[in-house]
Write a protein that holds these residues in place. Structure first.
Motif: not given
Ligand code: GN1
Ligand code: MG
Length: 372
Positions: A54-63, A144-162
């Motif tokens: 996790f390059a940006q662990p602060e983002w995990i906490m924000e999320n 979480v289906s009622t949350m805006n998907p963009l309300s969370l940051r992408d903490t791990l780019p590419g994670f689960h994009e096969t």
């Protein structure tokens, strides 16, 4: 700084009485810290977040803060009609008011509340357990289906994009370390062939997303069976833990990940690869539990890709383990040098079993989705 000293940075009443490593995570280091006052006890989960992953662990906490605030409010609002007390850990702040603590070596530490009187299991215990695991994931996706998907940051780019893992794998294949391993081992060459035969398939979910058939939502990212807490008293699922990988993505990867971990009765680290197979009874129990909560938001297109998601995430995890073996074990923690190769063989064996049982799995999915 010693973990014991770090525990004292968190805002918990009492004195630290004990601290033990806990869990079986492949990425972060996890401890259970017990604090005692003269009249009570509090236990928290303390973790050092892996800075290489996790390059940006602060983002995990924000999320985490955004996600848990939303879910806790919703659980509270719905508590009158729920058949259990749903839970989700929350952040334990530091004494200085921050959500995390950086030690003098740059280590990133954070603490979470413990989901007590509940246990998680590495493998499925029964069909009832599988059903509860399905319900917990369905409930999480529903919340979480009622949350805006963009309300969370992408903490791990590419994670689960096969396809991105495939591209990384191709890079690793070219390195001298990987070439040496390929030349010297027939087993490694067999795995390379296995990947080659599924190259086209690796794009299936991302193609469906690009075609507008699937849409980005919020996902958990790591809903394997061992991240689902089951109430010790009632046997009901109460919480999903390990929320660091929550981010925008395709819920199909979550659905598949829960099933690939649950339906392999032997577990991810078994010595007995010959016994690895995808269990249909557990699959059925899980899917029925999941659909109970997910029926309100799953679209017809979502349903169309459920089988593929199970096959794909199993292939993807095998590919990630295999790639890490070829790269010299730089991502997943290992106890011996061949461990990632062994883990890859287990996932590929499971993937083959899923392919062999395609018709039966599709039947189970169709019946559960149609309420039969
Ligand atoms: C890793 O660290 P842990 O065990 O929670 C990995 C998951 C894999 C899982 C397989 C951030 O999770 O993607 O599915 O191992 N997490 C990360 O056990 O890569
Ligand atoms: Mg995890």
């Amino acid at each position: 700084m010693k973990p014991v000293k770090i525990a004292e940075q968190f805002d918990v009443a009492g004195q630290l009485a004990s601290m033990q490593p806990t869990g079986s995570g492949n990425v972060n280091d996890t401890y259970l810290a017990v604090f005692r006052t003269h009249f009570s006890e509090e236990r928290i989960i303390m973790q050092r977040v892996n800075g290489h992953v996790f390059a940006q662990p602060e983002w995990i906490m924000e999320n985490l803060s955004i996600l848990t605030n939303h879910c806790h409010k919703q659980m509270q609002a719905e508590s009158g009609s729920a058949d259990r007390i749903w839970q989700l850990p929350r952040i334990v702040p530091c004494r200085n008011g921050q959500d995390y603590f950086r030690d003098e070596d740059g280590g990133f530490w954070r603490a979470l509340t413990l989901i007590a009187s509940a246990s998680s299991y590495e493998t499925a215990q029964s069909a009832e357990h599988a059903r509860e695991v399905g319900m917990v994931l369905g409930q999480f996706h529903r919340m979480v289906s009622t949350m805006n998907p963009l309300s969370l940051r992408d903490t791990l780019p590419g994670f689960h994009e096969t396809p991105k893992y495939l591209a990384k794998y191709d890079e690793v294949l070219k390195t001298p370390t990987a070439q040496e391993l390929i030349e010297s081992s027939l087993e490694v060459r067999t795995l390379v062939k296995f990947v080659e035969e599924r190259r086209e398939f690796a794009h299936i979910l991302e193609n469906a997303l690009a075609a507008g058939e699937l849409k980005t939502r919020l996902i958990h990212g790591d809903p394997k069976v061992s991240n689902i807490m089951i109430d010790d008293d009632t046997g009901k699922g109460t919480a999903i833990i390990d929320l660091d990988t929550a981010k925008p993505g395709l819920i199909h990867y979550d659905f598949g990940d829960a099933l690939r971990s649950l339906c392999n009765r032997e577990g991810e680290e078994t010595k007995d690869i010959g016994k690895v197979a995808f269990d249909l009874d557990l699959c059925e129990a899980f899917v029925r539990g999941y659909i109970e909560f997910a029926k309100g938001f799953l679209t017809e297109n979502d349903k169309k890709y459920l089988y593929d998601s199970i096959r794909l995430i199993t292939f993807e995890l095998g590919l990630r383990f295999f790639q890490d073996h070829l790269a010299g074990n730089v991502y997943f923690k290992v106890k011996q040098p061949e461990q990632n190769l062994h883990r890859a063989k287990i996932q590929f064996k499971l993937c083959e079993s899923i392919e062999t049982r395609k018709r039966q799995i599709k039947e189970v999915l169709a019946q559960a989705c149609n309420g039969q």
